[in-house]
Structures are given as structure tokens and as C-alpha cells.
Design a protein around this motif. Sequence first.
Motif, PDB file in Angstrom:
ATOM      1  N   LYS A 157      49.585  16.661  38.252  1.00 61.63           N
ATOM      2  CA  LYS A 157      48.243  16.727  37.683  1.00 61.63           C
ATOM      3  C   LYS A 157      47.548  15.405  37.876  1.00 61.63           C
ATOM      4  O   LYS A 157      48.155  14.340  37.726  1.00 61.63           O
ATOM      5  CB  LYS A 157      48.295  17.069  36.202  1.00 61.63           C
ATOM      6  CG  LYS A 157      48.801  18.462  35.924  1.00 61.63           C
ATOM      7  CD  LYS A 157      48.754  18.758  34.454  1.00 61.63           C
ATOM      8  CE  LYS A 157      49.268  20.135  34.153  1.00 61.63           C
ATOM      9  NZ  LYS A 157      49.216  20.425  32.719  1.00 61.63           N
ATOM     10  N   LYS A 158      46.320  15.486  38.242  1.00 65.18           N
ATOM     11  CA  LYS A 158      45.526  14.276  38.409  1.00 65.18           C
ATOM     12  C   LYS A 158      45.029  13.853  37.023  1.00 65.18           C
ATOM     13  O   LYS A 158      44.569  14.663  36.219  1.00 65.18           O
ATOM     14  CB  LYS A 158      44.343  14.515  39.331  1.00 65.18           C
ATOM     15  CG  LYS A 158      44.769  14.759  40.750  1.00 65.18           C
ATOM     16  CD  LYS A 158      43.557  14.881  41.637  1.00 65.18           C
ATOM     17  CE  LYS A 158      43.983  15.102  43.066  1.00 65.18           C
ATOM     18  NZ  LYS A 158      42.821  15.214  43.958  1.00 65.18           N
ATOM     19  N   LYS A 159      45.140  12.586  36.781  1.00 68.55           N
ATOM     20  CA  LYS A 159      44.666  12.061  35.505  1.00 68.55           C
ATOM     21  C   LYS A 159      43.184  11.736  35.627  1.00 68.55           C
ATOM     22  O   LYS A 159      42.738  11.146  36.604  1.00 68.55           O
ATOM     23  CB  LYS A 159      45.429  10.803  35.120  1.00 68.55           C
ATOM     24  CG  LYS A 159      46.869  11.068  34.814  1.00 68.55           C
ATOM     25  CD  LYS A 159      47.564   9.802  34.386  1.00 68.55           C
ATOM     26  CE  LYS A 159      49.019  10.061  34.073  1.00 68.55           C
ATOM     27  NZ  LYS A 159      49.706   8.853  33.630  1.00 68.55           N
TER      28      LYS A 159
ATOM     29  N   SER B  62      40.024   9.826  33.838  1.00 65.06           N
ATOM     30  CA  SER B  62      39.782   8.767  32.845  1.00 65.06           C
ATOM     31  C   SER B  62      38.454   8.939  32.165  1.00 65.06           C
ATOM     32  O   SER B  62      37.523   9.426  32.590  1.00 65.06           O
ATOM     33  CB  SER B  62      39.766   7.380  33.491  1.00 65.06           C
ATOM     34  OG  SER B  62      40.915   7.181  34.234  1.00 65.06           O
TER      35      SER B  62
END
Length: 112
Positions: free
Chosen positions: A108-110, A112
Motif C-alpha cells: 500500500k502506498k502511504k 501523507s
Amino acid sequence: MATYKILVPKPASANELGTDTKLYKHDYIVNASEGWLENIMQSFVENGWAIEVKADDLSDTETTEPVRARDEKGHYIADDPTTPDVNEAYKGGKAPKTTKKTTKKSTKKKTS
């Protein structure tokens, strides 16, 4: 006696006198046991239509995949679970080796 594998299908002489011809098909194995056939196969090799193979190399030309067994009507035969050492569903009694499917884990891409 030399052995040759045909790479490109070509017609050529089928007898010593050259009165008959035949089509030498792709992947056909020719055992040149006579001088006239050896000459034909040498010309095939020179033109890139055949290669000379050793007796050890012939094992990969045969099909090694298991073939499903069929009954008189052409339907597949099921394996008998009471005989764990023989698989009746395949000719020769040996089933193909199963390969494990690997699952790719997604990351999963974080944000921000």
C-alpha cells in the motif's frame, strides 16, 4: 551412421535411385544408415535445413508430458483413490508435477 533432425521441411529423394521423393517434415529424426541418405542430409545441414544430433540429444525430442487416460467412449478416466502409488487418470500411472502458484503481495502506498 549419423542422426539428423530436420529444421525446415523440404522434399528430397526417398530412395537411392532418386525415382521417389518424400517430404522430410519439421522435427523429423533421420537415421542416415546409407551413403545416399547421408549425402542428402549433409546438403540439408549445409543449407541450414537440418542439424546433426547425437544419440543423447534425442531424449528432448520425445514428448515427456503425461497424457490423460480415456475410456472406450473417449471420456477421461478418474484416479482411483484406493491406489495412492498409481494414478489411473494418466497413461503410465504418473501424474504431472504440480507447480505452486506464487501470490504477489501488494504494498500500500502511504499518503501523507
